[in-house]
Each structure stands twice: as structure tokens, then as C-alpha cells.
Motif scaffolding. Structure first.
Motif, PDB file in Angstrom:
ATOM      1  N   ALA A 170     -15.864  -8.550 114.144  1.00  0.00           N
ATOM      2  CA  ALA A 170     -17.291  -8.509 113.807  1.00  0.00           C
ATOM      3  C   ALA A 170     -17.495  -7.946 112.409  1.00  0.00           C
ATOM      4  O   ALA A 170     -18.279  -8.481 111.619  1.00  0.00           O
ATOM      5  N   TRP A 189     -23.045  -7.851 120.405  1.00  0.00           N
ATOM      6  CA  TRP A 189     -21.732  -7.324 120.787  1.00  0.00           C
ATOM      7  C   TRP A 189     -21.776  -6.837 122.231  1.00  0.00           C
ATOM      8  O   TRP A 189     -20.896  -7.152 123.027  1.00  0.00           O
ATOM      9  N   ILE A 194     -15.678  -8.969 121.824  1.00  0.00           N
ATOM     10  CA  ILE A 194     -15.533  -9.279 120.406  1.00  0.00           C
ATOM     11  C   ILE A 194     -14.896  -8.052 119.765  1.00  0.00           C
ATOM     12  O   ILE A 194     -15.508  -6.981 119.753  1.00  0.00           O
TER      13      ILE A 194
END
Length: 86
Positions: free
Chosen positions: A23, A8, A18
Motif C-alpha cells: 500500500a 485496508w 494488503i
């Protein structure tokens, strides 16, 4: 949180944010798969060459080049190289 780990942070540093929700959704979607082994571990156990550069090295270099320190990933990368990865 798992969604805010090295991948990330590296994506963020490279300008590919993201969303945390995305996620976390991916984690939930894969949860029914149960415990599985990463491809690097499968390669080690099968005696195959480890794809260190393709999987670990390139992502690490790009993230670090964008100013994102990744000490844990750097440590894993070094260990895999020492273990005999490509």
C-alpha cells in the motif's frame, strides 16, 4: 497511516490482506502524479450521475457484512446518496 485506512481494513476483514509495504509503495508510485481529483468529484462537477453504489455502496456493504465497521465511509456514502447519487 494512509495505508491503514478504511480500504485496508475492509480488505483485511474480507480475507484479502494488503501488505502495508504494498500500500505504501502504491502511494509512492502515484506521488509524482501530483494532486488529482477523484472520479466522484469529477462527476459532480460535470453534472454526471455519481456512481455511489458501484464505488461506495458495494464495498461498504461487503466490509460491514464481514464485521468491519466503517463509520467514515458510511457517512460519505449517506451524503452522496442524499446528494443524488444512483
Amino acid at each position: 497511516r494512509p495505508a491503514r485506512g478504511p480500504a485496508w481494513a475492509g480488505a483485511q476483514a474480507l480475507g484479502y490482506p494488503i501488505p502495508v509495504e504494498f500500500a505504501e509503495q502504491q502511494i509512492e508510485v502515484t506521488r509524482p502524479m501530483g494532486r488529482y481529483k477523484p472520479s466522484t468529484l469529477l462527476d459532480v462537477r460535470a453534472g454526471r450521475e455519481i456512481e455511489v453504489e458501484a464505488i461506495w455502496g458495494e464495498a461498504l456493504r461487503r466490509a460491514e457484512g464481514a464485521g468491519c465497521a466503517m463509520p467514515r465511509v458510511r457517512g460519505i456514502y449517506r451524503q452522496l446518496k442524499a446528494f443524488g447519487g444512483e
